[in-house]
Design a protein around this motif. Structure first.
Motif, PDB file in Angstrom:
ATOM      1  N   SER A 134      11.865  -4.783   0.421  1.00  0.00           N
ATOM      2  CA  SER A 134      11.508  -6.001  -0.291  1.00  0.00           C
ATOM      3  C   SER A 134      10.338  -5.775  -1.220  1.00  0.00           C
ATOM      4  CB  SER A 134      11.143  -7.103   0.702  1.00  0.00           C
ATOM      5  OG  SER A 134      12.300  -7.744   1.131  1.00  0.00           O
ATOM      6  N   ALA A 135       9.380  -4.961  -0.784  1.00  0.00           N
ATOM      7  CA  ALA A 135       8.220  -4.697  -1.635  1.00  0.00           C
ATOM      8  C   ALA A 135       8.668  -4.015  -2.926  1.00  0.00           C
ATOM      9  CB  ALA A 135       7.214  -3.835  -0.891  1.00  0.00           C
ATOM     10  N   LYS A 161       0.845  -1.195   0.000  1.00  0.00           N
ATOM     11  CA  LYS A 161       0.000   0.000   0.000  1.00  0.00           C
ATOM     12  C   LYS A 161       0.877   1.239   0.000  1.00  0.00           C
ATOM     13  CE  LYS A 161      -4.351  -1.166   2.172  1.00  0.00           C
ATOM     14  NZ  LYS A 161      -4.870  -1.424   3.512  1.00  0.00           N
ATOM     15  N   LYS A 162       1.895   1.217   0.871  1.00  0.00           N
ATOM     16  CA  LYS A 162       2.777   2.388   0.969  1.00  0.00           C
ATOM     17  C   LYS A 162       3.498   2.626  -0.345  1.00  0.00           C
ATOM     18  CE  LYS A 162       4.313   2.724   5.762  1.00  0.00           C
ATOM     19  NZ  LYS A 162       5.442   2.264   6.583  1.00  0.00           N
ATOM     20  N   VAL A 163       3.971   1.539  -0.981  1.00  0.00           N
ATOM     21  CA  VAL A 163       4.716   1.707  -2.226  1.00  0.00           C
ATOM     22  C   VAL A 163       3.832   2.304  -3.307  1.00  0.00           C
ATOM     23  CG1 VAL A 163       5.856   0.486  -4.105  1.00  0.00           C
ATOM     24  CG2 VAL A 163       6.360  -0.119  -1.752  1.00  0.00           C
ATOM     25  N   PHE A 164       2.624   1.736  -3.487  1.00  0.00           N
ATOM     26  CA  PHE A 164       1.797   2.172  -4.617  1.00  0.00           C
ATOM     27  C   PHE A 164       1.050   3.459  -4.332  1.00  0.00           C
ATOM     28  CE2 PHE A 164       2.089  -2.420  -5.570  1.00  0.00           C
ATOM     29  CZ  PHE A 164       2.783  -2.274  -6.751  1.00  0.00           C
ATOM     30  N   MET A 165       0.697   3.694  -3.042  1.00  0.00           N
ATOM     31  CA  MET A 165      -0.072   4.894  -2.720  1.00  0.00           C
ATOM     32  C   MET A 165       0.827   6.112  -2.593  1.00  0.00           C
ATOM     33  SD  MET A 165      -3.038   4.022  -2.837  1.00  0.00           S
ATOM     34  CE  MET A 165      -4.239   2.754  -2.593  1.00  0.00           C
ATOM     35  N   ASN A 166       2.124   5.880  -2.554  1.00  0.00           N
ATOM     36  CA  ASN A 166       3.041   7.006  -2.419  1.00  0.00           C
ATOM     37  C   ASN A 166       2.897   7.949  -3.620  1.00  0.00           C
ATOM     38  OD1 ASN A 166       5.268   8.693  -2.197  1.00  0.00           O
ATOM     39  ND2 ASN A 166       6.454   7.096  -1.187  1.00  0.00           N
ATOM     40  N   ASN A 167       2.819   9.252  -3.330  1.00  0.00           N
ATOM     41  CA  ASN A 167       2.658  10.228  -4.420  1.00  0.00           C
ATOM     42  C   ASN A 167       3.825  10.189  -5.387  1.00  0.00           C
ATOM     43  OD1 ASN A 167       0.307  11.120  -3.293  1.00  0.00           O
ATOM     44  ND2 ASN A 167       1.333  12.672  -2.047  1.00  0.00           N
ATOM     45  N   ASN A 168       4.975   9.781  -4.876  1.00  0.00           N
ATOM     46  CA  ASN A 168       6.163   9.829  -5.728  1.00  0.00           C
ATOM     47  C   ASN A 168       6.346   8.570  -6.563  1.00  0.00           C
ATOM     48  OD1 ASN A 168       6.830  12.333  -4.752  1.00  0.00           O
ATOM     49  ND2 ASN A 168       7.947  11.471  -3.011  1.00  0.00           N
ATOM     50  N   PHE A 169       5.427   7.608  -6.406  1.00  0.00           N
ATOM     51  CA  PHE A 169       5.635   6.342  -7.111  1.00  0.00           C
ATOM     52  C   PHE A 169       5.680   6.546  -8.617  1.00  0.00           C
ATOM     53  CE2 PHE A 169       4.149   2.283  -8.934  1.00  0.00           C
ATOM     54  CZ  PHE A 169       5.208   1.518  -8.527  1.00  0.00           C
ATOM     55  N   PHE A 170       4.799   7.410  -9.122  1.00  0.00           N
ATOM     56  CA  PHE A 170       4.780   7.651 -10.564  1.00  0.00           C
ATOM     57  C   PHE A 170       6.089   8.301 -11.013  1.00  0.00           C
ATOM     58  CE2 PHE A 170       3.553  10.160 -14.338  1.00  0.00           C
ATOM     59  CZ  PHE A 170       3.183   9.107 -15.143  1.00  0.00           C
ATOM     60  N   GLU A 171       6.561   9.257 -10.194  1.00  0.00           N
ATOM     61  CA  GLU A 171       7.825   9.916 -10.539  1.00  0.00           C
ATOM     62  C   GLU A 171       8.986   8.919 -10.515  1.00  0.00           C
ATOM     63  OE1 GLU A 171       8.849  13.380  -8.187  1.00  0.00           O
ATOM     64  OE2 GLU A 171      10.798  13.367  -9.199  1.00  0.00           O
ATOM     65  N   TYR A 203      17.377   0.381  -1.764  1.00  0.00           N
ATOM     66  CA  TYR A 203      18.404   0.652  -0.761  1.00  0.00           C
ATOM     67  C   TYR A 203      17.907   1.668   0.262  1.00  0.00           C
ATOM     68  CZ  TYR A 203      22.710   2.237   1.364  1.00  0.00           C
ATOM     69  OH  TYR A 203      23.665   2.568   2.270  1.00  0.00           O
ATOM     70  N   GLN A 204      17.269   2.738  -0.232  1.00  0.00           N
ATOM     71  CA  GLN A 204      16.819   3.786   0.693  1.00  0.00           C
ATOM     72  C   GLN A 204      15.791   3.258   1.681  1.00  0.00           C
ATOM     73  OE1 GLN A 204      15.567   7.439  -1.015  1.00  0.00           O
ATOM     74  NE2 GLN A 204      17.681   8.153  -1.126  1.00  0.00           N
ATOM     75  N   GLN A 205      14.800   2.526   1.157  1.00  0.00           N
ATOM     76  CA  GLN A 205      13.772   1.995   2.053  1.00  0.00           C
ATOM     77  C   GLN A 205      14.380   1.010   3.039  1.00  0.00           C
ATOM     78  OE1 GLN A 205      10.873   3.119   2.174  1.00  0.00           O
ATOM     79  NE2 GLN A 205      10.508   4.099   0.210  1.00  0.00           N
ATOM     80  N   GLY A 206      15.197   0.105   2.496  1.00  0.00           N
ATOM     81  CA  GLY A 206      15.690  -0.992   3.323  1.00  0.00           C
ATOM     82  C   GLY A 206      16.738  -0.557   4.326  1.00  0.00           C
ATOM     83  N   PHE A 207      17.655   0.318   3.915  1.00  0.00           N
ATOM     84  CA  PHE A 207      18.799   0.577   4.780  1.00  0.00           C
ATOM     85  C   PHE A 207      18.880   2.010   5.295  1.00  0.00           C
ATOM     86  CE2 PHE A 207      19.678  -3.087   2.242  1.00  0.00           C
ATOM     87  CZ  PHE A 207      20.082  -3.988   3.206  1.00  0.00           C
ATOM     88  N   ALA A 208      18.444   3.008   4.485  1.00  0.00           N
ATOM     89  CA  ALA A 208      18.485   4.376   5.002  1.00  0.00           C
ATOM     90  C   ALA A 208      17.314   4.602   5.962  1.00  0.00           C
ATOM     91  CB  ALA A 208      18.449   5.373   3.842  1.00  0.00           C
TER      92      ALA A 208
END
Lengths: 419, 397
Positions: free
Chosen positions: A391-392, A171-181, A378-383
């Motif tokens: 993983s998503a 949900k977070k990945v796809f609903m994120n406003n920046n996903f399209f960018e 990398y950013q999601q997983g480690f930063a």
């Protein structure tokens, strides 16, 4: 007879393949499937450390007595968020040394101290003390006691192995406003990086296919950017493009080409005025794409050169007789001969550029509009330390990759028939 | 008389010469000469004059004498117009003009009268320009990397375009950055780790890949076609999608921060391509040789050791060099798995240096030279093998 031979052959084949297949399965296939599992969980970076019961052993002398000692165990649960159940403790004592007034939780048997501490909540700490005494009232050697290390074990829940699943990450990945960018940036980077590398590759291959002095030397030099380590090259370019003291900006300012230094890697947009129209150029992304082209055109060059050298000479000789110039020769003879290899190259490079991580990471770290899907993992997983989200995003990459591959194999299959 | 081809020749050649002169001037600026203007128009005029004189003199003189006199007079004129330029700058100009006029050798009025000549001429100068362009674009960063490692941070901050090396210092002071990274930053250890990891990866990969490739190339078994297509598909999956699960598993097994962990991962990621490359070569070995071996009483093991390996040494060399290159240059896994400076590889160590903003850039560049130089030397020395490895394996990048 033949059946046994083929049986032996099969068995040999499987034995020869087994080590390689096992390794590839464990390190490549298993993680790809494990991503699916992790992506449905809420796991942070800190959760993947398994909580451990730990003990630090300190030996202290007791005043006025050589034959008695105090041992202090600093016990703790290594995790601040998870409990440990059924903690067990084991330590040894040297010969003839016995504990005095042993704690109720412990038992002493054949020089071994065994304790059962029960449950430790998260962040549990305790100073556990044991007094020991030599049976014959001899002096005890401190080092003898220190030479044994206590052994602790306990049971804990491994978040990764439980079966609570959630759709939150997706949900977070796809609903994120920046996903399209994110998708468009990845696409720009991949498409223009591939296209540029192939165009430059054609140019370079055409060049090296002529005869001139120093041609073999030129061919080696052209491969340098690909052979060199990405870390060294990326940092060199970062220094070269640095707005304050980079050579390129300073040179441009020095010769009056630009008034102020341009932060080529740190500026998201460059606004260009052409005939009253304002054009917004993705500056940092463009710079990164140029680095990508610079680094990977050698591969395209190598492929295309191999194909060029296989084109029959008489085609060109015939063109010479007809009086065709070099440009016509290129468009009417060379280009039709290399289209097949170009399309294969385009698709392979497209997939690889789509996966590219190191180059962008080292140049910009995904800042100023250069965030692509791999960098996002990398950013999601480690930063941000959210393994589940990382993983998503990986799953999104894998799904897109599979789509590309299906297209690739469909088209390549046709191409092979045409050749 | 064809004016079109004459004009095109004049334009193409003089623009080419102007660009070369400007590049030489920019390179000279980087050596500390203080030009402030490229004088593009003036250069173009001078070049045009030179080419016109050259073509109209034609073949009346001895060629060598002609180019010498022309270059010398051009250089004197040029030096006169660019005051306070040192001797080496003028010598460079002289050599450039010498090279250029020599290229013009066959151009005279008669040659320009041929049919379809203008396109050919444009193409010729375009290729010459392309050679200069590619050489410059590729070598410039490597040059900067090397030169920066010999400078000091303060000198670079004061004047970023002066990259000249001060030869009045003694050799130890010039090479100071290299001494520092080996003493203070422990690069000797990182070189050892990197070599150990790379060579280890090559050996283990070969150990696993040769038998597997032999099975795929020669033996019949159930699932063979499936296996050979899946090798390529597996190869397309990038390291970045493996990183999170491997990180979690390796953390829990305690394999992070260990060279062994890296070895396992590198081997697994290079295995598919190694198998793919080797099986292609094994298929080209005539089957009769193996059958002769079978009749002599060899088993499969003996055939691989005594027949296949000696016959496919070139392919094994290609695979080894290719795998070595991948392992030596690898960055993502070493970034993820190594936090402890004791287990750093070279790439990871350089990345670690940049983590501290205080690290002077000459140390960073010295480190970059240290990691780049071995792989470039290996490449130049074994180019033939590595190029064939690259072509076969270049689905990867």
């Amino acid at each position: 007879m033949s059946t046994t031979l083929s049986k032996i052959e099969k068995r040999t084949a499987y034995t020869l393949l087994l080590p390689a297949v096992c390794l590839v399965f464990a390190i490549i296939l298993f993680p790809i499937f494990a991503n699916v599992w992790i992506s449905f969980k809420e796991v942070g970076l800190k959760d993947i450390r398994i909580p451990e019961p730990r003990a630090k052993k300190i030996v202290k002398n007791i005043q006025d007595s050589n034959s008695e000692l105090k041992i202090i165990y600093k016990l703790r649960n290594s995790s601040l968020i998870q409990d440990i159940r059924e903690v067990r403790f084991l330590d040894k004592l040297p010969k003839n040394v016995e504990p005095v007034n042993l704690d109720k939780r412990c038992k002493f048997k054949s020089q071994k101290i065994k304790c059962f501490f029960g449950n430790w909540e998260a962040g549990y700490r305790e100073n556990f003390e044991i007094f020991v005494k030599d049976v014959n009232n001899n002096a005890i050697n401190n080092n003898d006691i220190k030479s044994y290390n206590p052994n602790l074990n306990g049971k804990s829940n491994n978040i990764l192995l439980t079966t609570d699943f959630t759709l939150k990450n997706f949900k977070k990945v796809f609903m994120n406003n920046n996903f399209f960018e994110l998708l468009t940036t990845t696409f720009y980077f991949t498409f223009f990086g591939t296209l540029g590398a192939i165009l430059l590759g054609i140019f370079a291959a055409q060049l090296v296919n002529q005869k001139f002095y120093g041609r073999t030397f030129m061919r080696s030099i052209l491969l340098f950017p690909y052979v060199g380590p990405v870390v060294a090259l990326a940092y060199t370019w970062t220094l070269l493009l640095d707005p304050n003291s980079g050579t390129i900006n300073s040179l441009l300012v020095h010769y009056g080409v630009i008034e102020k230094p341009i932060n080529l890697l740190g500026q998201k947009y460059l606004i260009i005025n052409i005939l009253g129209f304002e054009l917004k150029l993705r500056l940092a992304l463009t710079t990164v794409i140029f680095f990508e082209i610079w680094r990977y055109f050698p591969l395209a060059f190598l492929f295309i050169l191999a194909r060029l050298q296989a084109i029959p000479r008489d085609l060109y000789e015939a063109a010479d007789v007809d009086g065709a110039g070099p440009f016509r020769k290129f468009f009417y003879i060379t280009l039709p001969q290399i289209t097949a290899i170009l399309s294969i190259l385009f698709m392979i490079r497209f997939i690889w550029n789509f996966n590219k991580f190191e180059d962008i990471f080292l140049l910009t770290g995904g800042a100023s509009g250069t965030l692509t899907l791999p960098i996002s993992v990398y950013q999601q997983g480690f930063a941000i330390s959210n393994i589940g989200m990382g993983s998503a995003v990986s799953i999104v990459i894998v799904l897109l990759l599979i789509t590309f591959m299906i297209i690739y194999f469909k088209l390549i299959g046709k191409k092979v028939n045409e050749i | 008389m064809k004016f079109k081809s004459l004009i095109i020749t004049l334009l193409a050649s003089s623009i080419f010469l102007t660009i070369i002169l400007c590049i030489w001037k920019i390179l000279a600026t980087l050596q500390g000469l203080s030009f402030t203007n490229l004088n593009f128009n003036l250069n173009l005029l001078l070049s045009l004059g030179l080419v016109i004189t050259f073509i109209f003199i034609g073949k009346k003189f001895n060629h060598i004498l002609k180019i010498f006199i022309l270059s010398l007079s051009f250089t004197i004129l040029y030096t006169f117009l660019n005051e306070n330029s040192p001797m080496w700058f003028s010598v460079g100009i002289f050599l450039l003009i010498l090279f250029f006029t020599n290229k013009l050798k066959k151009y005279d009025l008669k040659y320009l009268n041929q049919d379809f000549i203008s396109e050919k001429i444009v193409f010729e100068f375009l290729s010459l320009f392309a050679i200069v362009f590619f050489a410059l674009v590729i070598l410039f960063p490597f040059y900067i990397m090397f030169v920066t490692s010999l400078k000091t941070q303060t000198a670079l901050l004061i004047n970023p375009i002066d990259l000249s090396i001060d030869f009045s210092k003694n050799i130890f002071e010039i090479l100071k950055s290299y001494f520092v990274i080996f003493k203070t930053y422990d690069f000797g250890r990182y070189i050892l780790t990197s070599s150990y990891v790379s060579v280890g990866t090559v050996l283990i990969t070969l150990l696993f890949a040769i038998p597997a490739a032999y099975a795929v190339a020669r033996l019949n078994f159930f699932g063979k076609t499936f296996l050979s297509t899946s090798i390529l598909i597996i190869y397309m999956f990038p390291a970045i999608v493996l990183v999170i699960p491997l990180y979690t598993v390796f953390s829990q097994l305690g394999l992070r921060n260990s060279v062994e962990g890296l070895l396992i991962v590198y081997t697994a990621t290079t295995l598919p391509v190694a198998i793919y490359m080797l099986q292609g070569y094994f298929k080209s070995i005539p089957k009769e040789i193996e059958e002769a071996g079978l009749i002599d009483g060899q088993n499969w093991f003996g055939i691989i050791i005594k027949i296949i390996i000696p016959l496919s040494l070139p392919a094994i060399a290609s695979v080894s060099l290719y795998v070595f290159m991948i392992a030596w240059n690898e960055f993502l896994f070493s970034l993820m798995f190594l936090d402890n400076p004791k287990t750093f590889t070279l790439s990871r160590a350089i990345n670690h240096l940049t983590g501290d903003a205080e690290t002077p850039r000459q140390y960073l560049m010295a480190g970059s030279v240290v990691v780049t130089l071995p792989i470039l030397l290996i490449f130049i020395y074994f180019e033939k093998y590595l190029v064939s490895g690259l072509t076969a394996g270049s689905v990867k990048g």
